[in-house]
Structure formats: structure tokens, C-alpha cells
Design a protein around this motif. Structure first.
Motif, short mmCIF file in Angstrom:
data_model
loop_
_atom_site.label_atom_id
_atom_site.label_comp_id
_atom_site.label_asym_id
_atom_site.label_seq_id
_atom_site.Cartn_x
_atom_site.Cartn_y
_atom_site.Cartn_z
N ALA A 85 0.83 -1.20 0.00
CA ALA A 85 0.00 0.00 0.00
C ALA A 85 0.87 1.26 0.00
CB ALA A 85 -0.93 -0.01 1.21
N CYS A 86 1.93 1.26 0.81
CA CYS A 86 2.84 2.41 0.84
C CYS A 86 3.50 2.61 -0.52
CB CYS A 86 3.92 2.19 1.91
SG CYS A 86 3.36 2.35 3.60
N ASN A 87 4.01 1.53 -1.09
CA ASN A 87 4.71 1.63 -2.37
C ASN A 87 3.78 2.13 -3.47
OD1 ASN A 87 6.98 0.60 -1.10
ND2 ASN A 87 6.62 -1.50 -1.77
N LYS A 88 2.62 1.53 -3.54
CA LYS A 88 1.68 1.87 -4.62
C LYS A 88 1.17 3.30 -4.48
CE LYS A 88 -2.34 0.04 -7.08
NZ LYS A 88 -3.28 -1.10 -7.19
N LEU A 89 0.79 3.68 -3.26
CA LEU A 89 0.22 5.02 -3.05
C LEU A 89 1.26 6.11 -3.28
CD1 LEU A 89 -2.25 6.66 -2.23
CD2 LEU A 89 -1.50 6.46 0.15
N LEU A 90 2.47 5.92 -2.76
CA LEU A 90 3.49 6.96 -2.91
C LEU A 90 3.87 7.15 -4.38
CD1 LEU A 90 6.67 7.96 -2.89
CD2 LEU A 90 5.09 8.96 -1.26
N ILE A 91 4.03 6.05 -5.10
CA ILE A 91 4.39 6.15 -6.52
C ILE A 91 3.23 6.74 -7.32
CG2 ILE A 91 4.96 4.78 -8.57
CD1 ILE A 91 6.56 2.93 -6.68
N LYS A 92 2.03 6.32 -7.01
CA LYS A 92 0.84 6.82 -7.72
C LYS A 92 0.68 8.33 -7.56
CE LYS A 92 -4.22 6.55 -7.49
NZ LYS A 92 -5.37 5.88 -6.81
N THR A 93 0.90 8.83 -6.37
CA THR A 93 0.62 10.24 -6.10
C THR A 93 1.77 11.17 -6.48
OG1 THR A 93 1.40 9.97 -3.81
CG2 THR A 93 -0.96 9.70 -4.21
N SER A 94 2.96 10.62 -6.72
CA SER A 94 4.12 11.48 -6.97
C SER A 94 4.53 11.54 -8.44
CB SER A 94 5.31 11.04 -6.12
OG SER A 94 5.66 9.70 -6.42
N LEU A 95 4.11 10.56 -9.24
CA LEU A 95 4.54 10.50 -10.63
C LEU A 95 3.42 10.86 -11.60
CD1 LEU A 95 6.78 7.31 -10.81
CD2 LEU A 95 7.37 9.61 -10.04
N ARG A 96 3.81 11.46 -12.71
CA ARG A 96 2.88 11.67 -13.81
C ARG A 96 2.81 10.40 -14.66
NH1 ARG A 96 5.07 17.39 -16.05
NH2 ARG A 96 7.06 16.41 -15.45
N PRO A 97 1.77 10.25 -15.49
CA PRO A 97 1.54 8.97 -16.19
C PRO A 97 2.71 8.46 -17.01
CG PRO A 97 -0.39 10.36 -16.36
CD PRO A 97 0.68 11.20 -15.73
N PHE A 98 3.51 9.36 -17.57
CA PHE A 98 4.60 8.92 -18.46
C PHE A 98 5.92 8.76 -17.71
CE2 PHE A 98 4.04 13.53 -18.63
CZ PHE A 98 5.30 14.00 -18.28
N GLU A 99 5.92 8.89 -16.39
CA GLU A 99 7.16 8.79 -15.61
C GLU A 99 7.33 7.39 -15.02
OE1 GLU A 99 7.71 13.45 -14.30
OE2 GLU A 99 6.49 12.15 -13.01
N SER A 100 8.59 6.99 -14.88
CA SER A 100 8.90 5.62 -14.46
C SER A 100 9.72 5.60 -13.18
CB SER A 100 9.67 4.90 -15.58
OG SER A 100 10.89 5.57 -15.85
N VAL A 101 9.89 4.38 -12.66
CA VAL A 101 10.61 4.13 -11.41
C VAL A 101 11.83 3.27 -11.70
CG1 VAL A 101 10.43 3.28 -9.04
CG2 VAL A 101 8.39 4.09 -10.23
N ILE A 102 12.99 3.68 -11.22
CA ILE A 102 14.22 2.90 -11.36
C ILE A 102 14.36 1.99 -10.14
CG2 ILE A 102 16.74 3.03 -11.42
CD1 ILE A 102 16.41 5.74 -12.84
N ALA A 103 14.63 0.71 -10.40
CA ALA A 103 14.77 -0.26 -9.30
C ALA A 103 15.71 -1.37 -9.75
CB ALA A 103 13.41 -0.83 -8.91
N CYS A 104 16.11 -2.21 -8.81
CA CYS A 104 16.94 -3.37 -9.16
C CYS A 104 16.05 -4.57 -9.45
CB CYS A 104 17.94 -3.69 -8.05
SG CYS A 104 17.22 -4.21 -6.49
N ASP A 105 16.64 -5.61 -9.98
CA ASP A 105 15.88 -6.76 -10.47
C ASP A 105 15.06 -7.43 -9.37
OD1 ASP A 105 15.32 -8.69 -12.67
OD2 ASP A 105 16.31 -10.07 -11.28
N ASN A 106 15.63 -7.57 -8.18
CA ASN A 106 14.89 -8.28 -7.12
C ASN A 106 14.10 -7.34 -6.22
OD1 ASN A 106 16.85 -7.15 -5.47
ND2 ASN A 106 17.45 -9.08 -4.49
N ALA A 107 13.90 -6.09 -6.66
CA ALA A 107 13.11 -5.14 -5.88
C ALA A 107 11.72 -5.69 -5.64
CB ALA A 107 13.02 -3.81 -6.62
N HIS A 108 11.19 -5.42 -4.47
CA HIS A 108 9.88 -5.95 -4.10
C HIS A 108 8.80 -5.52 -5.08
CE1 HIS A 108 6.67 -7.25 -1.29
NE2 HIS A 108 7.63 -8.02 -0.79
N ILE A 109 8.85 -4.27 -5.53
CA ILE A 109 7.84 -3.80 -6.47
C ILE A 109 7.92 -4.51 -7.82
CG2 ILE A 109 7.57 -1.51 -5.42
CD1 ILE A 109 9.39 -0.41 -7.66
#
Length: 338
Positions: free
Chosen positions: A61-85
Motif C-alpha cells: 500500500a505504501c509503495n503503490k500510493l506513494l508512486i501513484k501520487t508522486s509521478l505523472r503517467p509517463f514517468e517511471s521508477v528505477i529499481a533493481c531486479d529483485n526489488a519488491h515492487i
């Protein structure tokens, strides 16, 4: 059967049960307006700076809500391969329309130079508008490999984020275990001052459920409670979150529980090294990853339950996980049988 497969198999710390019983019939306002939630926030704020604190029911819930509210539709998230998300949240981030950009890591930890190169190449591409624009760096502490971020590495990632105008978001589902690790050189306050947002996970460290989300970036704070409600994540009887975190942050209980779990894991780790087991990561927290040959694994599995990650012809990669409630005699038994 002794279970070492995760750190939320038991129920809830006795202090929380006692507090829930004692306050059960006391009338309180809902939606985070109860006195226990206010008390919990005050206890947390004594350890940080002027950040906002919100309580949510779980880490996804924290991950989804924070990313949803902070990014615009065309923006992405950088993470490593085994990241929980990327691996264990059933496409929750993709569900809200954001691409997860996978970059090279080092034992579960992101590498500042790799982030810098990735973003630079993307934004210098003449056809960059055909691709998502990286806007957030997502890191986990402790990582999915059981490793932790040093202050130096975290500051280097912060510099890269500032250079490219990126948000820095730390998944803190196991943050207490990271802060309690013997090789940790960060405080909760330092982390909250460096990142744009993080959270202290209670679900995996003594709570029935719940995470304390801490917002440092002013851009995230405006109307955030409206976002929580609109996403169906605002609990009417939020007192149950407040009570739990009040107890966890009273006399640093959550960090004492995490320290105990890390110490038990250290004992197991030491024994594995003594017996020449192959450790798959340089974990220093409550999760241990080991490549175990099948003879050893089959000898142990009738008495112990581990998390199976993957198999090769020669070995099975397993996770051994201690928790806030792992009992001494369980570790003694495992050490003896290893």
C-alpha cells in the motif's frame, strides 16, 4: 517443525496486545484523529526532523500510493531486479500505469554510477519522448538480499537524484532490521533527511499490521490524506495502527526487537560459515541467503521450514529468516543440526 521462512509468522508483540485490551472500550475519533495515533506520531517525530507521518496497513500500500501520487503517467521508477515492487507485488505498480526500469545492482543495492548512466542515456536519446521518463529511484533497506545501505552510498545516490531531478524513495518494510545491523552507520533521522520518502515497517517487526510512512518532500505532503482516502486505504478504526506504533516506539521497542533478530541471524550465519555452507549474499540483517546442496537440504527440511528461492542442478537457494519473536532454543537447535 521450526519455521525460518519469513519474519511475520507469529502474531503480535505482547505489549501491543496489552495496549489493545486496555484501550478497547475507550471511545475515540476515527480516521487518524484518535489520541493514540497522535501519540505515536509524536514519538516518531522525536527521532526525525519536520517530516509528515502517516500510518498505512501494509508495505505494498505504501509503495503503490506513494508512486501513484508522486509521478505523472509517463514517468517511471528505477529499481533493481529483485526489488519488491518488481517481483513480489503482483504488478501493483504497473496497475497504476508506471513502468519499472530495471538497472544493475550490487547484492541488492543500487549503484549510483549505474543510475546516472541510465538516466543520462535515456534523456540524451533524441527519441526520448517515445519512452518513459525516469523520475524516481526506488531502493530497499534492508534490501531483498539482506544487505544495507551505508550513509556514503545513500548520499551518492541522493546526489545523482538531485542532478537529474529524481525522487528518492526507500522501501522500509524491514528498515528496523537495517538500522539494528552491526555494520549500519545511519540513523532514522539521517535517512529521513536524505530521502524524499520512506517508511518504518511494523508488519515484519512485532505489529499485527501497519507501516509508518514518512514524507520529507513538500511536494508529496499536500492533500496526502485525501489520496489515502481516495485509494481506499484510510482505515476508519485507525486507532489500531496508532496504538501499535505508540507501543513500538515507546522505549525504542521496535529497534530492540530488530536487534534481537539480527543477533540471532548472526549466530546462524556464523555457524553456516563454520560448516562451509555457501552464502549467496553479504547479508548482515535478519535474512540469510544460502546455496545449500541437496543432501544437506533434505536432511534439514523435515525439521525446518525455509523459503525456497530457486534450484540448480547442484544446490537449492534458500532464505533463512529470523524475526522479532525467534526464540533462542529454535536457533540453538538449528545451529546444532547445521
Amino acid at each position: 517443525m521450526y519455521n525460518f521462512n519469513c519474519d511475520y509468522l507469529e502474531g503480535v508483540h505482547p505489549n501491543i496486545i496489552k495496549a489493545l485490551e486496555e484501550t478497547n472500550m475507550v471511545q475515540q475519533q476515527g480516521y487518524c484523529n484518535d489520541e493514540y495515533t497522535h501519540q505515536a506520531k509524536e514519538l516518531i517525530k522525536r527521532k526525525i526532523s519536520d517530516q509528515d507521518v502517516y500510518f498505512l496497513h501494509g508495505s505494498t500500500a505504501c509503495n503503490k500510493l506513494l508512486i501513484k501520487t508522486s509521478l505523472r503517467p509517463f514517468e517511471s521508477v528505477i529499481a533493481c531486479d529483485n526489488a519488491h515492487i518488481n517481483t513480489l507485488e503482483t504488478g501493483a505498480i504497473e496497475d497504476i500505469g508506471h513502468k519499472i526500469e530495471i538497472v544493475e545492482d550490487e547484492d541488492g543495492l543500487l549503484i549510483p554510477e549505474v543510475i546516472d548512466k541510465f538516466v543520462s542515456e535515456r534523456m540524451n536519446d533524441p527519441a526520448y519522448f517515445h519512452k518513459p521518463i525516469p523520475k524516481m529511484v526506488y531502493i530497499t533497506n534492508s534490501s531483498e538480499s539482506g544487505t544495507i545501505y551505508t550513509k556514503e552510498r545513500l548520499m551518492e545516490i541522493r546526489k545523482v537524484c538531485d542532478k537529474h531531478g529524481l525522487y528518492l524513495f526507500m522501501d522500509g518494510a524491514r528498515l528496523a532490521y537495517a538500522l539494528a545491523a552491526k555494520n549500519n552507520d545511519l540513523t532514522l533521522k539521517e535517512i529521513c533527511d536524505i530521502v524524499d520518502a520512506t517508511y518504518v515497517g511494523g508488519t515484519k517487526c512485532g505489529a499485527m499490521f501497519g507501516e509508518a510512512l514518512i514524507l520529507n518532500n513538500d511536494e508529496f505532503k499536500l492533500h496526502f490524506k485525501n489520496y489515502i482516502k481516495g485509494s481506499g486505504m484510510l482505515i476508519a478504526k485507525s486507532r489500531f495502527l496508532g496504538i501499535q506504533f505508540r507501543e513500538l516506539f515507546t522505549d525504542d521497542l521496535i529497534f530492540k526487537l530488530a536487534e534481537k533478530a539480527d543477533e540471532q541471524a548472526d549466530r546462524i550465519r556464523h555457524r553456516l560459515q563454520e560448516q562451509n555452507y555457501e552464502l549467496a549474499t553479504q547479508s548482515t540483517t535478519n535474512t540469510i541467503f544460502v546455496n545449500m546442496d541437496y543432501e544437506r537440504y533434505h536432511r534439514l527440511k523435515h525439521k525446518y521450514n525455509f523459503c525456497e528461492n530457486y534450484k540448480t542442478d547442484d544446490y537449492i537457494n534458500i532464505r533463512i529468516c529470523t524475526s522479532w519473536s525467534t526464540e533462542e532454543h529454535m536457533v540453538d537447535e538449528l545451529i546444532k543440526d547445521l
